[in-house]
Design a protein around this motif. Structure first.
Motif, PDB file in Angstrom:
ATOM      1  N   GLN A   1      -0.756  39.360  38.395  1.00 50.33           N
ATOM      2  CA  GLN A   1      -0.807  40.435  37.406  1.00 50.33           C
ATOM      3  C   GLN A   1      -2.006  40.312  36.474  1.00 50.33           C
ATOM      4  O   GLN A   1      -2.373  41.259  35.798  1.00 50.33           O
ATOM      5  CB  GLN A   1       0.519  40.485  36.626  1.00 50.33           C
ATOM      6  CG  GLN A   1       1.685  40.770  37.585  1.00 50.33           C
ATOM      7  CD  GLN A   1       2.898  41.355  36.932  1.00 50.33           C
ATOM      8  OE1 GLN A   1       3.160  41.128  35.767  1.00 50.33           O
ATOM      9  NE2 GLN A   1       3.669  42.122  37.698  1.00 50.33           N
TER      10      GLN A   1
ATOM     11  N   GLU B   1       3.418  45.895  32.349  1.00 51.83           N
ATOM     12  CA  GLU B   1       4.354  45.819  31.228  1.00 51.83           C
ATOM     13  C   GLU B   1       5.737  45.439  31.747  1.00 51.83           C
ATOM     14  O   GLU B   1       6.162  45.905  32.798  1.00 51.83           O
ATOM     15  CB  GLU B   1       4.412  47.167  30.495  1.00 51.83           C
ATOM     16  CG  GLU B   1       5.143  47.063  29.158  1.00 51.83           C
ATOM     17  CD  GLU B   1       5.004  48.344  28.335  1.00 51.83           C
ATOM     18  OE1 GLU B   1       3.881  48.883  28.270  1.00 51.83           O
ATOM     19  OE2 GLU B   1       6.025  48.784  27.793  1.00 51.83           O
ATOM     20  N   ASP B   2       6.443  44.599  30.999  1.00 50.96           N
ATOM     21  CA  ASP B   2       7.771  44.126  31.405  1.00 50.96           C
ATOM     22  C   ASP B   2       7.775  43.577  32.832  1.00 50.96           C
ATOM     23  O   ASP B   2       8.747  43.740  33.564  1.00 50.96           O
ATOM     24  CB  ASP B   2       8.802  45.264  31.327  1.00 50.96           C
ATOM     25  CG  ASP B   2       8.960  45.803  29.913  1.00 50.96           C
ATOM     26  OD1 ASP B   2       8.525  45.113  28.969  1.00 50.96           O
ATOM     27  OD2 ASP B   2       9.514  46.910  29.764  1.00 50.96           O
ATOM     28  N   GLY B   3       6.674  42.972  33.239  1.00 49.21           N
ATOM     29  CA  GLY B   3       6.590  42.441  34.597  1.00 49.21           C
ATOM     30  C   GLY B   3       6.305  43.483  35.652  1.00 49.21           C
ATOM     31  O   GLY B   3       6.181  43.164  36.835  1.00 49.21           O
ATOM     32  N   LEU B   4       6.204  44.734  35.249  1.00 46.93           N
ATOM     33  CA  LEU B   4       5.955  45.818  36.210  1.00 46.93           C
ATOM     34  C   LEU B   4       4.473  46.144  36.272  1.00 46.93           C
ATOM     35  O   LEU B   4       3.768  46.036  35.263  1.00 46.93           O
ATOM     36  CB  LEU B   4       6.720  47.079  35.787  1.00 46.93           C
ATOM     37  CG  LEU B   4       8.239  46.965  35.691  1.00 46.93           C
ATOM     38  CD1 LEU B   4       8.804  48.136  34.908  1.00 46.93           C
ATOM     39  CD2 LEU B   4       8.854  46.908  37.085  1.00 46.93           C
ATOM     40  N   TYR B   5       4.008  46.541  37.471  1.00 48.83           N
ATOM     41  CA  TYR B   5       2.670  47.099  37.577  1.00 48.83           C
ATOM     42  C   TYR B   5       2.754  48.540  37.119  1.00 48.83           C
ATOM     43  O   TYR B   5       3.639  49.273  37.554  1.00 48.83           O
ATOM     44  CB  TYR B   5       2.180  47.069  39.028  1.00 48.83           C
ATOM     45  CG  TYR B   5       2.010  45.662  39.578  1.00 48.83           C
ATOM     46  CD1 TYR B   5       0.834  44.958  39.359  1.00 48.83           C
ATOM     47  CD2 TYR B   5       3.024  45.058  40.309  1.00 48.83           C
ATOM     48  CE1 TYR B   5       0.678  43.672  39.858  1.00 48.83           C
ATOM     49  CE2 TYR B   5       2.876  43.772  40.813  1.00 48.83           C
ATOM     50  CZ  TYR B   5       1.694  43.080  40.579  1.00 48.83           C
ATOM     51  OH  TYR B   5       1.551  41.812  41.064  1.00 48.83           O
ATOM     52  N   LEU B   6       1.857  48.970  36.239  1.00 43.84           N
ATOM     53  CA  LEU B   6       1.867  50.362  35.793  1.00 43.84           C
ATOM     54  C   LEU B   6       0.847  51.166  36.578  1.00 43.84           C
ATOM     55  O   LEU B   6      -0.278  50.716  36.800  1.00 43.84           O
ATOM     56  CB  LEU B   6       1.578  50.457  34.292  1.00 43.84           C
ATOM     57  CG  LEU B   6       2.583  49.776  33.371  1.00 43.84           C
ATOM     58  CD1 LEU B   6       2.335  50.209  31.922  1.00 43.84           C
ATOM     59  CD2 LEU B   6       4.026  50.079  33.762  1.00 43.84           C
ATOM     60  N   VAL B   7       1.292  52.338  37.023  1.00 44.14           N
ATOM     61  CA  VAL B   7       0.413  53.217  37.814  1.00 44.14           C
ATOM     62  C   VAL B   7       0.520  54.630  37.244  1.00 44.14           C
ATOM     63  O   VAL B   7       1.481  54.940  36.536  1.00 44.14           O
ATOM     64  CB  VAL B   7       0.834  53.233  39.299  1.00 44.14           C
ATOM     65  CG1 VAL B   7       0.727  51.850  39.907  1.00 44.14           C
ATOM     66  CG2 VAL B   7       2.239  53.786  39.453  1.00 44.14           C
ATOM     67  N   PRO B   8      -0.453  55.491  37.548  1.00 43.24           N
ATOM     68  CA  PRO B   8      -0.339  56.881  37.104  1.00 43.24           C
ATOM     69  C   PRO B   8       1.010  57.453  37.530  1.00 43.24           C
ATOM     70  O   PRO B   8       1.476  57.185  38.637  1.00 43.24           O
ATOM     71  CB  PRO B   8      -1.495  57.582  37.823  1.00 43.24           C
ATOM     72  CG  PRO B   8      -2.495  56.511  38.063  1.00 43.24           C
ATOM     73  CD  PRO B   8      -1.708  55.246  38.265  1.00 43.24           C
ATOM     74  N   ARG B   9       1.637  58.202  36.651  1.00 43.11           N
ATOM     75  CA  ARG B   9       3.004  58.667  36.872  1.00 43.11           C
ATOM     76  C   ARG B   9       3.136  59.411  38.203  1.00 43.11           C
ATOM     77  O   ARG B   9       2.356  60.300  38.511  1.00 43.11           O
ATOM     78  CB  ARG B   9       3.408  59.599  35.735  1.00 43.11           C
ATOM     79  CG  ARG B   9       4.880  59.864  35.694  1.00 43.11           C
ATOM     80  CD  ARG B   9       5.205  60.665  34.445  1.00 43.11           C
ATOM     81  NE  ARG B   9       6.617  60.927  34.356  1.00 43.11           N
ATOM     82  CZ  ARG B   9       7.496  60.053  33.905  1.00 43.11           C
ATOM     83  NH1 ARG B   9       7.090  58.873  33.484  1.00 43.11           N
ATOM     84  NH2 ARG B   9       8.775  60.360  33.859  1.00 43.11           N
TER      85      ARG B   9
ATOM     86  N   ALA C   1      -2.952  47.476  34.657  1.00 46.19           N
ATOM     87  CA  ALA C   1      -1.965  47.664  33.583  1.00 46.19           C
ATOM     88  C   ALA C   1      -0.626  47.075  34.002  1.00 46.19           C
ATOM     89  O   ALA C   1      -0.171  47.272  35.122  1.00 46.19           O
ATOM     90  CB  ALA C   1      -1.805  49.152  33.277  1.00 46.19           C
TER      91      ALA C   1
END
Lengths: 492, 95
Positions: free
Chosen positions: B77, B84-92, B82
């Motif tokens: 990571q 957050e909370d262990g999650l990969y953030l991607v465009p919605r 990006a």
């Protein structure tokens, strides 16, 4: 046997009768410790992305290595359904873009799946015993999970589930009602657990079904089908199919046409909604995965797996009928799961009891107690030898069947074995002829009016007197003796 | 077999590759050449020859079903755009 027209009243439209045609696709998560192409663990519920290895998150340059345990489970399934376990099968790439599929393709099997053909036997409420034909079962990897809660207008991706091994099991369009679809799904659910390839946990998504549903006038060619996604309980499956059938019939009867599309069932509103139509459906551009040469399964491996297979439910059910003299209903209920079947056989082996008595108790008291406690039979506090011990005390006349139920409850509550409870609570049956006579005399003297009714020809009054005598003994008198003595005294 | 320009655009769309009109025409010509060659290959009589899914005549090797990977998500990571909370953030993405 008639192939046409269901009798399910839910499907009655107007005009010539409607026939419903359903095929199911089921994703069974295979119970391996590690993923299908990587050494990452598959345990459910871990913190996000802590079980996603370099292969699962598709870092450049990584290569998949197939898990032998996943293949072995596919072989077990193929053997259990009488399908052909392919000597050579091929992994293919199914290409589409979605962030929870980081490679940009899912590794699946397309032209040559690992299991071909086979079937699952079910009992249809309208057509009796039928065999649902399977088209195929193939190995593939699961995708990750997208969380659409608001992360500053972005989606969150958890790749723990990515690469979890799945067996996708596809039927021919052989099912003719939601009842049959549910009967098949339950039979398949029972089977995958029986042969130990899937834990069957539907809440955790280990067993997921999609239904292809179409309607046609009896005798006509197949109608256009809609695929209903994500039916994660048997009840939702039934409701979703019934809704979809009513929707399609109403649509056609109003002069409309069914459009081929994917629909999602919404249990809160009990309806299906369009997800995407065929026009914008993906063209997956399958091709053999160059990273994975063909999967070869030798006859010797199949033979080894076969040798380790448990007796299958159908065979066991037939054996329970012949070996123990159980009616088919009992045999079917007792072979609903391997745990239930082995509980029964262990109790019978403990000896001293008729198999049919064990069956009656398991389908009665034991099953009711399990439901009350909401536990599986494997966790039952009354183990098979203990149950046999209790039933033996009925068989040898120590206690009556009625008292035995109280003893059973005490055993369930952990108060000890049957003999200890009978002794401690003084529940031993009264079989002493003199004692029972005295008891009966007392009842007759105290209930002159009922005696008079009986003598006036009212047969039911006799049962009332038996009841009073049993009550007077706190249920401990031998009922057969009470009956005989009462009859003798009243007859005299 | 001939390939239309529309099909070229569709394939590009499915592969999420942006191409302009000039590139589309170029790619179209190249793909046409490939298809012509495939047509030539198909003239060969392959009756009785088992289709292959791979160029080499090898079969898969397998690994035992054992967990061999440890949790390395912190490392992975670190290079993600990006998290957050262990999650990969991607465009919605909502289907």
């Amino acid at each position: 046997m008639a192939q046409t027209s269901t009798t399910n009243p839910a499907y009655r439209g107007s005009g010539p009768s409607w026939e419903v045609v359903i095929g199911l696709e089921t994703h069974a998560q295979l119970s391996t410790a590690s993923k299908i192409f990587s050494g990452a663990p598959t345990a459910f519920g871990a913190a996000p992305n802590t079980q996603a290895s370099a292969v699962d998150i598709a870092l450049p340059g990584v290569l998949p290595v197939l898990n032998r345990g996943a293949v072995e489970r596919a072989i077990r399934f193929g053997l259990a359904v009488g399908g052909n376990v392919a000597a050579k099968s091929v992994f293919a790439r199914k290409n589409y873009f979605y962030p929870d599929l980081p490679k940009g393709y899912q590794i699946s099997q397309y032209e040559i799946p690992v299991v071909q053909g086979g079937g699952v036997d079910i009992v249809s409420p309208t057509r009796g015993a039928i065999r649902v034909r399977l088209t195929r079962a193939h190995l593939e990897e699961d995708a990750g999970k997208s969380l659409h809660e608001d992360y500053h207008g972005m989606s969150g991706i958890d790749l723990n589930r990515a690469g979890t091994p799945l067996l996708e099991i596809v039927t021919e369009p052989d099912l003719r009602s939601s009842d049959e679809a549910v009967a098949y799904a339950k039979a398949l659910h029972g089977l995958v657990r029986w042969i130990g390839i899937c834990d069957g946990n539907m809440q955790e998504g280990s067993f997921r079904c999609d239904a292809n549903v179409s309607v046609r006038r009896a005798g006509e060619p197949l109608g256009t089908r809609c695929e209903i996604k994500n039916l994660n309980s048997f009840r939702f499956m039934q409701q979703a199919i019934d809704y979809e059938v009513r929707r399609q019939i109403a649509l056609v009867e109003e002069g409309g046409t069914v459009v081929q599309e994917t629909r999602l069932y919404d249990p809160d509103r009990d309806e299906t909604r369009s997800m995407r139509s065929k026009e914008d459906a993906q063209d997956y551009r399958y091709f053999p995965d160059p990273d994975l040469p063909p999967l070869a399964i030798s006859g010797e491996w199949i033979a080894r797996v076969k040798a380790g297979m448990p007796e299958l439910p159908e065979a066991m059910r037939a054996r329970f009928g012949t070996a123990y003299g159980l009616p088919d209903h009992d045999a079917a209920m007792l072979t609903a799961s391997r745990e239930t079947a082995s509980y029964f056989e262990e109790a019978v082996r403990a000896g001293g009891v008729e198999p049919k008595t064990v069956a009656n108790w398991m389908l009665g008291e034991v099953s009711a107690a399990l439901n009350r406690a909401e536990i599986d039979i494997a966790a039952a506090p009354v183990k098979p030898p203990a149950l046999a011990g209790l039933l033996a005390r009925i068989a040898d006349g120590t206690i009556s069947g009625k008292i035995a139920k109280d003893v059973f409850d005490a055993m369930w509550a952990g108060e000890g074995d049957a003999d200890a409870i009978i002794a401690k609570k003084g529940l031993e049956q009264i079989s002493d002829e003199g004692a029972i006579e005295k008891l009966v005399d007392g009842v007759l003297a105290a209930n002159a009016s009922i005696v008079a009714e009986f003598r006036a020809g009212k047969e039911k009054a006799f049962n009332s007197l038996v009841g009073k005598a049993m009550a007077a003994s706190k249920g401990k008198a031998n009922p057969a003796q009470v009956n005989a003595i009462l009859k003798r005294k009243l007859g005299g | 077999m001939t390939l239309t320009l529309d099909e070229v655009r569709r394939i590009a769309h499915l592969a999420r590759i942006e191409i302009d009109a000039r590139e589309a025409a170029e790619v179209h010509a190249k793909l046409e050449a490939i298809f012509t060659m495939i047509d030539e290959l198909q003239a060969v009589d392959t009756t009785g020859v088992e289709p292959m899914s791979h160029a080499q005549d090898v079969v898969l090797t397998m690994r035992e079903d054992r967990v061999t990977e440890t949790d390395r998500h912190a490392e992975y990571q670190r290079v993600a755009p990006a998290v957050e909370d262990g999650l990969y953030l991607v465009p919605r993405v909502v289907e």
